[in-house]
Structures are given as C-alpha cells and as structure tokens.
Design an enzyme around this catalytic site. Structure first.
Site, PDB file in Angstrom:
ATOM      1  N   ASP A   8       0.860  -1.184   0.000  1.00 48.15           N
ATOM      2  CA  ASP A   8       0.000   0.000   0.000  1.00 48.15           C
ATOM      3  C   ASP A   8       0.897   1.235   0.000  1.00 48.15           C
ATOM      4  O   ASP A   8       1.648   1.467   0.952  1.00 48.15           O
ATOM      5  CB  ASP A   8      -0.910  -0.016   1.233  1.00 48.15           C
ATOM      6  CG  ASP A   8      -1.983   1.054   1.186  1.00 48.15           C
ATOM      7  OD1 ASP A   8      -2.157   1.680   0.122  1.00 48.15           O
ATOM      8  OD2 ASP A   8      -2.647   1.269   2.219  1.00 48.15           O
ATOM      9  N   ASP A 103      -2.575   2.370  -6.298  1.00 42.50           N
ATOM     10  CA  ASP A 103      -1.596   2.461  -5.212  1.00 42.50           C
ATOM     11  C   ASP A 103      -1.567   1.268  -4.265  1.00 42.50           C
ATOM     12  O   ASP A 103      -0.914   1.335  -3.218  1.00 42.50           O
ATOM     13  CB  ASP A 103      -1.830   3.742  -4.411  1.00 42.50           C
ATOM     14  CG  ASP A 103      -3.192   3.775  -3.739  1.00 42.50           C
ATOM     15  OD1 ASP A 103      -4.080   3.018  -4.155  1.00 42.50           O
ATOM     16  OD2 ASP A 103      -3.367   4.564  -2.792  1.00 42.50           O
ATOM     17  N   GLU A 104      -2.245   0.187  -4.601  1.00 44.39           N
ATOM     18  CA  GLU A 104      -2.159  -0.988  -3.729  1.00 44.39           C
ATOM     19  C   GLU A 104      -2.379  -2.266  -4.530  1.00 44.39           C
ATOM     20  O   GLU A 104      -3.044  -2.273  -5.559  1.00 44.39           O
ATOM     21  CB  GLU A 104      -3.147  -0.898  -2.568  1.00 44.39           C
ATOM     22  CG  GLU A 104      -4.597  -0.878  -2.965  1.00 44.39           C
ATOM     23  CD  GLU A 104      -5.532  -0.925  -1.752  1.00 44.39           C
ATOM     24  OE1 GLU A 104      -5.222  -1.632  -0.777  1.00 44.39           O
ATOM     25  OE2 GLU A 104      -6.576  -0.254  -1.802  1.00 44.39           O
TER      26      GLU A 104
END
Length: 358
Positions: A8, A103-104
């Site tokens: 993350d 983003d993860e």
C-alpha cells in the site's frame, strides 16, 4: 501455507506531488477538487491528516479543519505512469499480482525463491526498490491470507511493514475488530455489537448455528474470517466488475426534472468508458446512485442483460422517491459487468447498446 504480501503506497497522490514539487513537503497538502465546485479530497499528506483531513471528505469541510491546507488538482496520467513503474517492480518477484487500485496490490510470493523464500525480506526488497526507483515510500503487510495481509499493511504506516506468521495468527485474530473484516460496514457492525460481538474472538465463542441463522451465507464467511481463514487466491487476471460515471453538482438540485437534465451527459460518458475498457463484456445490471446534501446516499439497481436508457431514467425516478426533501449533490450511473466475455456476434455488448440508444 501461502505467503501473501499487501503493498500500500503511502498517501500516494499527495506523495507524488511532494516528490515533484519539493515546496509542498512538510506542509498540509491535499489532492482533490476545489471547494467552490463541491469537490472532495482524493488523498492528503500526513501533515494534513493531523488536522483531521481525510480522503473522500468535502473540500470545503477540509478547509474548515485546516485553513492553511494546500489544495492541488490531480494529475491522473502521472499517477498511472508511476503505478506502472511500481507494477514492473512487482513482476521481478512474482507474476501473481492482483492490483486493487493504482496504489495498492496483493502479491503471492509463495513460490518466489529470492531471499530464500522469506516473504518478510521480499517485502523489504520491494519497498526498497520502489523508494529507489520512484522516490516514494510504501507500507506492506505480510500474512498467510489476503484479508490479514491488508490489515497488517496499515499497522506500521508510513514506510513500514508488519508480519503475521502462521504461529502468531491465532492470537492476532482474537483481538481483531470485526470492522476490519471485509463486508462488515457500519450497519453490520452495529448488528453484531448488539449481540455482544465486537472482535473475532467474540465470534469464535458464539453459537455458529445462530450466526448462520441470523446472517445466512455471510455468517459463514464471518466465522471463517474470525478464525483467520481466507481461501481466496490472488486474481492476477482480475477483471473489473463494473463501469460507471458520476458527477458532483456545482449546486444542490431538488427536482426530478433537474436530475433528468444531467442524465444525457452521464450516459454519453458511460458509453465512452465502456468503449475503452469493456467493449465486449455482457452486462448483468444497471445502477443509479444519488448522494444527498447530508452526505447520505442511495442506490437503485435493475438486473438485466441489456442496457436500457429508459431504465436509467426509471431508476432515477425510484431513487428520487427516497429524497425526503434533501438536495442532490451527486448523481451517478453504472452497469455491472458479467464474468463471462461473449463474442459480439452472440450478444450486443453494452457500449454498442448505448450507442444504438443514443
């Protein structure tokens, strides 16, 4: 036993802005829409979070909490480009990568031979590579199952990692809040709390037949997750489940007629998005969403394998019946996509159906 890593990125959009514009570093920064046009915060720096600013918060309210907040518009193409860099780093360690967003992502490193197969060291190496090549920090969670890896990635932020081993898993889940389990939102949590169920340990000690009777299929999922069981694999070829478009209105509107005037633009944009990302996917439902000026929202859906423009307007009317005098601040429409991909000759695809309707 599997080795799952959840990566993350730390306040991703804001971090990219601070990387590219050093003058923002160490200051309360947010990425999002302007306060005079009903914008919302996409993400913010940790300095802004100290004032209570959060993602999905109305920009105007964020400025009340933090008058010195620096607000910048998003640069989505830049964020996408950096995300591709990060995914290339993932591919050096495993091909079993399930992106959740820009983003993860989940990574299954069970078969990775690097660092003698140590998931802890692999996660450290990935985070080190990301920092060296993008200038951004990432946090990681390592666990034998997916949902616990995601929980763990949030426990040592920013720029840290947390490991749940098979040996520590039983004790870890005992004290874990049920709110951390996917699918347990505010309403479900309140129902569980009324039964004295607040942690996974509480569920472990509760009557399983009663849980199943009260919550049905989800009761079974709850029992498994509370024991640290999550058999879901990594979906490396994960397909999107829906395509939608929504707009936050410059001013609250109150009538069905005003909402109907917004619909043609949304429908055209939906057709465009379908043409780009789901050309030959069959749909299984249509959805209309309204968000009111008290920030509560409602959704109405209709199951169908064909897109009907008329149905979008019918769903809008049904949603407006729940208005109760409140102003409308956001209007959205979407279609749910079926798992199977059929040839165009077999069934008109969603984008074609919309083009014909328009």
């Amino acid at each position: 036993m599997r080795k799952i890593i959840h990566i993350d990125m730390d306040c991703y959009f804001a971090a990219v802005e601070m990387r590219d514009f050093p003058e923002y570093r160490g200051k309360p920064l947010a990425v999002g829409g302007s306060s005079d046009r009903r914008g919302v915060i996409s993400t913010c720096s940790y300095e802004a979070r100290k004032f209570g600013v959060r993602s999905a918060m109305a920009t105007a309210y964020a400025f009340k909490l933090c008058p010195d907040l620096i607000l910048v518009p998003g640069r989505m193409q830049v964020y996408k480009d950096v995300s591709l860099q990060i995914r290339e780093i993932f591919s050096r360690y495993t091909q079993l990568v399930e992106p959740l967003s820009l983003d993860e992502a989940y990574l299954d490193v069970s078969e990775c031979q690097q660092y003698k197969g140590s998931a802890t060291l692999i996660a450290q190496a990935i985070r080190r590579d990301i920092l060296a090549e993008t200038g951004l920090t990432a946090s990681a969670g390592i666990a034998p199952v997916k949902f616990l890896a995601k929980v763990a990635s949030d426990l040592n932020k920013p720029n840290g990692q947390y490991v749940i081993t098979p040996e520590t898993l039983p004790e870890f889940v005992k004290t874990l809040s049920l709110r951390k389990i996917p699918g347990v939102g505010k309403v479900t949590a309140e129902k569980l709390s009324s039964l004295g169920l607040n942690t996974c340990g509480d569920v472990q000690a509760y009557s399983k037949p009663e849980l199943l009777a009260r919550f049905g299929k989800f009761g079974g999922v709850l029992i498994e997750r509370s024991q640290g069981i999550d058999e879901r694999g990594i979906s490396a070829d994960r397909e999107r489940k829906s395509v939608g478009v929504e707009t936050t209105l410059a001013k609250d509107i109150y009538s069905l007629e005003q909402c109907q005037q917004v619909m043609p633009g949304l429908i055209q944009e939906l057709a465009l998005r379908l043409s780009r990302s789901a050309k030959e996917r069959k749909i299984h439902k249509q959805v209309v969403k309204l968000k009111f000026n008290d920030f509560k929202q409602t959704t109405i859906e209709h199951r169908s394998d064909e897109v009907s423009i008329v149905m979008f307007y019918d769903l809008l009317a049904q949603a407006m019946a729940r208005q109760e005098g409140r102003g409308i601040r956001l209007l959205g429409i979407s279609v749910g996509l079926a798992d199977s991909i059929l040839a165009v000759s077999e069934i008109p695809n969603a984008q074609t159906q919309l083009d014909l309707a328009l």
